[in-house]
Enzyme design. Structure first.
Site, PDB file in Angstrom:
ATOM      1  N   ASP A  80       0.832  -1.184   0.000  1.00 51.36           N
ATOM      2  CA  ASP A  80       0.000   0.000   0.000  1.00 51.36           C
ATOM      3  C   ASP A  80       0.877   1.247   0.000  1.00 51.36           C
ATOM      4  OD1 ASP A  80      -2.378   1.379   0.031  1.00 51.36           O
ATOM      5  OD2 ASP A  80      -2.538   1.378   2.211  1.00 51.36           O
ATOM      6  N   CYS A  89      -7.792  -3.892  -9.935  1.00 51.76           N
ATOM      7  CA  CYS A  89      -7.129  -3.731  -8.642  1.00 51.76           C
ATOM      8  C   CYS A  89      -8.231  -3.333  -7.668  1.00 51.76           C
ATOM      9  CB  CYS A  89      -5.997  -2.723  -8.715  1.00 51.76           C
ATOM     10  SG  CYS A  89      -6.350  -1.244  -9.679  1.00 51.76           S
ATOM     11  N   SER A  90      -8.175  -2.144  -7.109  1.00 52.79           N
ATOM     12  CA  SER A  90      -9.281  -1.667  -6.280  1.00 52.79           C
ATOM     13  C   SER A  90     -10.112  -0.653  -7.056  1.00 52.79           C
ATOM     14  CB  SER A  90      -8.748  -1.043  -4.983  1.00 52.79           C
ATOM     15  OG  SER A  90      -9.809  -0.656  -4.138  1.00 52.79           O
ATOM     16  N   ALA A  91      -9.457   0.399  -7.542  1.00 55.03           N
ATOM     17  CA  ALA A  91     -10.160   1.392  -8.359  1.00 55.03           C
ATOM     18  C   ALA A  91     -10.153   1.013  -9.833  1.00 55.03           C
ATOM     19  CB  ALA A  91      -9.520   2.765  -8.177  1.00 55.03           C
ATOM     20  N   GLY A  92      -9.225   0.151 -10.228  1.00 56.65           N
ATOM     21  CA  GLY A  92      -9.161  -0.255 -11.623  1.00 56.65           C
ATOM     22  C   GLY A  92      -8.445   0.726 -12.510  1.00 56.65           C
ATOM     23  N   ARG A 134      -2.755   0.230 -10.433  1.00 53.06           N
ATOM     24  CA  ARG A 134      -2.003  -0.998 -10.686  1.00 53.06           C
ATOM     25  C   ARG A 134      -2.463  -1.657 -11.990  1.00 53.06           C
ATOM     26  NH1 ARG A 134      -2.241  -3.350  -4.436  1.00 53.06           N
ATOM     27  NH2 ARG A 134      -2.831  -1.352  -3.543  1.00 53.06           N
ATOM     28  N   GLN A 159      -1.851   5.650 -11.689  1.00 55.63           N
ATOM     29  CA  GLN A 159      -2.405   6.644 -10.783  1.00 55.63           C
ATOM     30  C   GLN A 159      -1.412   7.653 -10.247  1.00 55.63           C
ATOM     31  OE1 GLN A 159      -4.672   4.810  -7.719  1.00 55.63           O
ATOM     32  NE2 GLN A 159      -5.653   6.679  -7.072  1.00 55.63           N
TER      33      GLN A 159
END
Length: 902
Positions: free
Chosen positions: A797, A829-832, A835, A873
């Site tokens: 993270d 990933c989480s938000a897409g 990563r 990001q």
């Protein structure tokens, strides 16, 4: 004589005094000393030391007390004149010398030392431990409150809002009424208007843990002009008061609170001091026949020596891979033999990467209450002990499954997904005007001082700034030069570890131009030579061969042959600052202008094909990483294509399907569900990456990690898209926060969602990868499909993978899994975006290399962001993938395929 003494004299009353035993008793009573250390949270602790203990022993006890692992950034300060000054720039403060006795440095009242950050890390992402970042956070918060770190109003409120988030947690209107911030001491001269702005910004940080808020705090603080600047008061040759600031990049000069000059370590050859005079010698420029020597008048001899020692330590810590060994050739030299003996930043970061991280819990200290708007001086901080917060280190966390998604990327707020986007550097001074005066260049008095120790009766202290070798961190010898006559100079260069000399040439018989130096890259052999090459220098001879009348390609090949020869030495005979004007012909009018600081061996346009173009693109990447151009260009790229809309994501029935409220799919490329009962919307985009010259188009679906109520939509998308590969680049939770809902069943179990059944047949764990095999069954049609699920679990993270080789290996496994498939691979990933974008860029680059095509990472990002907003990001992710691509190519992990070799 003894015989003459009477027996009576010996038989009467007598006494004895044992001198040695009395001394031993005294020494035993005073064999220890007490040193009190005041920490950054204002707590104190007393340490018992042997009276002969050196500073290193006290430091070790302090680090052991704090359980601090990344300890090389910190040190202990003490007040030399038995008092603490209210100004951070005062010369009464000294750093504890680890090689000297502690008792000789116990000069402050009560024997107090102050635990402080000594070397300010250039990027907080280099810090592996949360507790280390917390100590940095306390130090910078203290710098702000003491006025040492100046902030423009907007940045001050933003940084303060992260402090509020860290200490109070999520904003709750029921708990946090009007004026809830006024009880916290956040900024100097805090006003109600500032508190109102801080409150509004605090509301945007909902969901951030204390560690997240502190990371964002540090990430914004590192961009301030005064970040990590250790100030020393001085006067220039005109007796004007200035401040000399020692930083990680060099020596900075301030006058009237304005930075007027910067002398980087690259440009400084030697630093020294003599009595109250501090001296720096700069690298000789090509047009000069003498050394440039700058002198500054310090307040005292000790302040001059203190500045000199600080420069030695900062240069060694930030520029070298390992400390410079002390020379033993002249043990009786009168000059100071001080050297920095601790570990460097490079060694600290490398050790942190290989050390197993142990999560630890600790209690954070709250801000002091604001007392009449008056800041406590340094003299008041002694004896102040802040009470520990009863609030634990975990904040209230709003899970991602909430109906109100958090913001992943807004101004002043960073995502908890992949570390947040780095905003462009703002004008932290609050204005854009430059000083009207010319370049600051203090000079010495009438007496010209050389660098020979011409006066042995006076202590002469010199520190030669070694040249930095990027690969080994060791001093590199300067190239020799020889003056032939008044107009020609012969320079001898040796290539660096990447086989570069560091300059470009243009011209030739085919272009009707003489051979001219067109570009010199920073921190390369061409940049470090004496005199260094400059744009416009005319090359007359290369290794004794006259290049006049040669074709451009022949000149380039001549330089390359020298690099590939036995010792690799290149001998240039140049005419400095050659002036040449030519009317551009029709063939030259459309030639692109050259970008500064980019190293590319220039060849005619028709020759830039195949491997030449690929190798040149790799040189571009390498030089961009070295000079920082790669990151600066990335940060100037648009985040979203403003011509593309995202209207579907804003509809009320679709808002709850977004994990983050500001990560929305473009309407034109969004995935449209055909058979979902809950509507056709899912937060996903089609992303297609074409590989020129190969006929290959890698197809992806870039999407967010499923929420509990979007699992059905996710599998419906996989079914309708015909996908057989799902790539997951996150864990389910990171640091206590949910990143993705588990949308698959456990091993040998099944998951039924309406008309879909998902079965998990196998699960294999390989180091940091997890590979699963699923079967997706549509009960309406009885269609079965095998799904390969690949999960990468080693992405920390707020950071990037520590091992680029593992990530390249994972990317190769992804490529092998999709081989022969034309259906899109689902990547999330989480938000897409973060990563996910890194993986897409990595795979695209590897395919381009195999197709013998040049790799331009920024153009790949641009193409991705035209299909899904905000892909990749932050700058650290972009820099990491660029380094991984370059390393994979240079180490031969991926090569052009034989069918594409020309």
């Amino acid at each position: 004589m003894i015989d003459s003494v009477s027996r009576r004299a010996l038989s009467g009353s007598c006494g004895s005094y044992h001198v040695r035993s009395a001394e031993l008793a005294r020494d035993k009573k005073h064999k220890t000393l007490t040193a009190t250390v005041v920490f950054l949270d204002d707590t104190q602790h007393s340490f018992q030391l042997d009276k002969k203990a050196k500073g290193q022993a006290l430091l070790d006890l302090v680090f052991q007390h704090l359980e601090l692992i990344e300890k090389d950034y910190f040190g202990l300060q003490y007040a030399e004149n038995s008092s603490m000054s209210s100004t951070p720039t005062s010369d009464v403060m000294r750093w504890l010398d680890v090689s000297k006795l502690v008792k000789k440095q116990l000069r402050s009242k009560g024997g107090q030392f102050f635990f402080r950050v000594k070397f300010y890390v250039s990027d907080p992402s280099k810090l592996q431990e949360e507790y280390t970042r917390y100590q940095f956070y306390l130090q910078i918060r203290r710098d702000i409150l003491q006025g040492k770190l100046q902030l423009p109003p907007a940045t001050a409120c933003l940084i303060a809002s992260y402090t509020v988030q860290s200490e109070i947690g999520d904003y709750n209107p029921e708990e946090h009424g009007i004026g809830y911030i006024s009880r916290l001491q956040l900024l100097p001269n805090q006003t109600e208007e500032m508190e109102r702005k801080i409150c509004e910004l605090h509301k945007l940080h909902k969901g951030q843990l204390p560690s997240d808020a502190e990371f964002n705090f540090l990430d914004h603080a590192k961009r301030l002009d005064m970040y990590g600047v250790e100030l020393h008061k001085a006067r220039d040759s005109n007796n004007k008061e200035i401040y000399l600031g020692v930083t990680s990049v060099g020596l900075v000069v301030f006058q009237n609170n304005i930075r007027i000059n910067v002398f980087s370590w690259v440009k400084i050859v030697k630093i020294s001091f003599k009595r109250k005079q501090f001296l720096i010698q700069l690298r000789r420029e090509q047009s000069e026949n003498f050394d440039t020597l700058l002198g500054f008048n310090m307040q005292t001899y000790r302040s001059s020596k203190s500045l000199w020692k600080s420069c030695v330590e900062h240069h060694t810590f930030f520029r070298l891979h390992s400390p410079k060994m002390r020379s033993r050739r002249f043990p009786l030299a009168l000059s100071s033999r001080f050297t920095y003996s601790g570990r460097t930043e490079f060694q600290t970061v490398e050790d942190g990467k290989h050390r197993s991280r142990v999560e630890r819990t600790f209690i954070r200290s709250p801000s002091k209450k604001l007392l009449q708007g008056i800041l406590p001086s340094l003299s008041e901080e002694k004896g102040k002990i802040s009470g520990k917060s009863s609030r634990s280190s975990d904040n209230k966390v709003q899970l991602s499954g909430s109906c109100k998604p958090r913001s992943a990327w807004v101004e002043g707020n960073q995502s908890d997904d992949e570390g947040g986007f780095l905003t462009l550097r703002e004008d932290v001074t609050g204005n854009s005007h430059a000083p009207s005066t010319g370049a600051f260049s203090p000079v010495l008095g009438n007496r010209v001082i050389t660098y020979a120790d011409e006066d042995p009766s006076v202590e002469r202290n010199v520190y030669d700034v070694p040249e930095f070798n990027e690969s080994t961190g060791t001093p590199a010898p300067l190239p020799k030069f020889h003056v032939l006559d008044e107009s020609l100079v012969t320079i001898r260069l040796n290539p660096d570890d990447q086989g570069r000399f560091g300059f470009n040439v243009k011209g030739g018989l085919d272009l009707d131009m003489p051979i001219l130096v067109s570009r010199v890259a920073a921190n390369t052999p061409a940049d470090r030579c004496f005199p260094k090459l400059n744009e416009g220098d005319q090359v007359i001879l290369i290794n004794g061969i006259d290049v006049n009348g040669m074709l451009h390609e022949h000149v380039v090949n001549l330089i390359r042959q020298s690099r590939d020869s036995g010792n690799g030495e290149l001998t240039l005979t140049v005419k400095p600052n050659a002036l040449y004007n030519v009317i551009a012909g029709p063939d030259e009018q459309n030639v692109e202008t050259e970008s500064p600081f980019i190293y590319v061996p220039e060849v005619p346009t028709q020759a830039v094909v195949g491997s030449d173009a690929l190798s040149q693109s790799m040189l571009l990447i390498k030089e961009g990483l070295t000079s920082g151009v790669v990151v600066s260009r990335y940060e100037s790229l648009y985040r979203k294509n403003l011509e593309l809309t995202s209207l579907e994501s804003k509809k009320p029935e679709n808002i709850i399907k977004n994990r983050y409220r500001d990560i929305s799919p473009y309407d034109v490329t969004r995935v449209v569900l055909m058979g979902s009962a809950d509507g056709d919307y899912i937060n996903a985009n089609y992303v297609n990456m074409e590989i020129p010259g190969s006929g290959i188009i890698n197809r992806y679906i870039a999407t967010q990690g499923p929420l509990p109520h979007t699992v059905m939509d996710f599998w419906q998308m996989v079914l309708e898209a015909g996908s057989t590969l799902v790539v997951m680049l996150t864990t389910l939770a990171e640091r206590g926060r949910v990143k993705c809902h588990q949308y698959w069943p456990d091993l040998n179990d099944s998951l039924t969602i309406k008309n879909l059944i998902v079965k998990c047949r196998s699960e294999t764990i390989e180091d940091t990868f997890i590979f699963r095999e699923f079967v997706l069954i549509d009960t309406n049609t009885n269609e079965e499909r095998d799904i390969t699920h690949m999960q990468y679990c080693a992405w920390p993270d707020h950071g990037v993978p520590s091992d680029w080789r593992q990530f390249v290996l994972f990317t190769e496994r992804v490529r092998a899994a999709r081989c022969g498939s034309v259906e899109p691979a689902v990547v999330h990933c989480s938000a897409g975006i973060g990563r996910t974008g890194v993986l897409v860029l990595m795979e695209t680059a590897l395919c381009l290399i195999e197709a013998n095509q040049p790799v331009y990472p920024l153009e790949i990002v641009r193409s991705m962001r035209d299909q899904r907003a905000m892909m990749i990001q932050n700058a650290s992710q972009y820099k990491f993938v660029c380094e991984a691509v370059h390393n994979a190519y240079t180490e031969g992990i991926v090569k052009p395929l034989p069918e594409f070799n020309r």
